[in-house]
Motif scaffolding. Sequence first.
Motif: not given
Length: 174
Positions: A141-147, A153-158, A161-165
């Motif tokens: 998990d990571t902070y949703v508003a972190s630029p 996580w999404q672009e470099r590591m693939g 998002p699967r769920s929202i806390v």
Amino acid sequence: MLLLVGEVQVREARPGDGAGLARIWMENARYYLGLAPGDFQLPQEEGLAEFLDPLPESESDARVFLVAELDGELAGYGVATLAPPLESAERQYVPYLAERRIYIDALGVGDAYQRRGLATRLVEELERWGRERGAKLAGTDTYVASPLSVPFWQERMGYRPRSIVMWKRLGEAD
């Protein structure tokens, strides 16, 4: 991405790493506090190095705590936990609960080492550790508003998002 200068070593954390871990922890806390002061706080610095310093033989087969060193300087860390399949997996509607998986509990890189490939290297090592133990899935998990962290996580590591806390602060009247 900047090229690494010098030798990067990824190894298990050990006693004596606490001061370097505390430095990175505080730098990361300042970053998140700057993004969202209402959602983050600056940790108490007194005693933090001792608190974060790994104990001898404290890790198990179900948890790994790695650090990245660049030319002998602690530059980053990553922690992952191995989760076995649930015994009740056949009664769940989330299929990944039937699989062995890892959860990346923490990942941090010091300010001076950002965007140099250290976080990528740490995540790759955590994933390798998980695969060696039969994991078929990795989550975090990571902070949703972190630029910084969301694109990482999404672009470099693939990761996707699967769920929202979600959280709601409960007041006196609730």
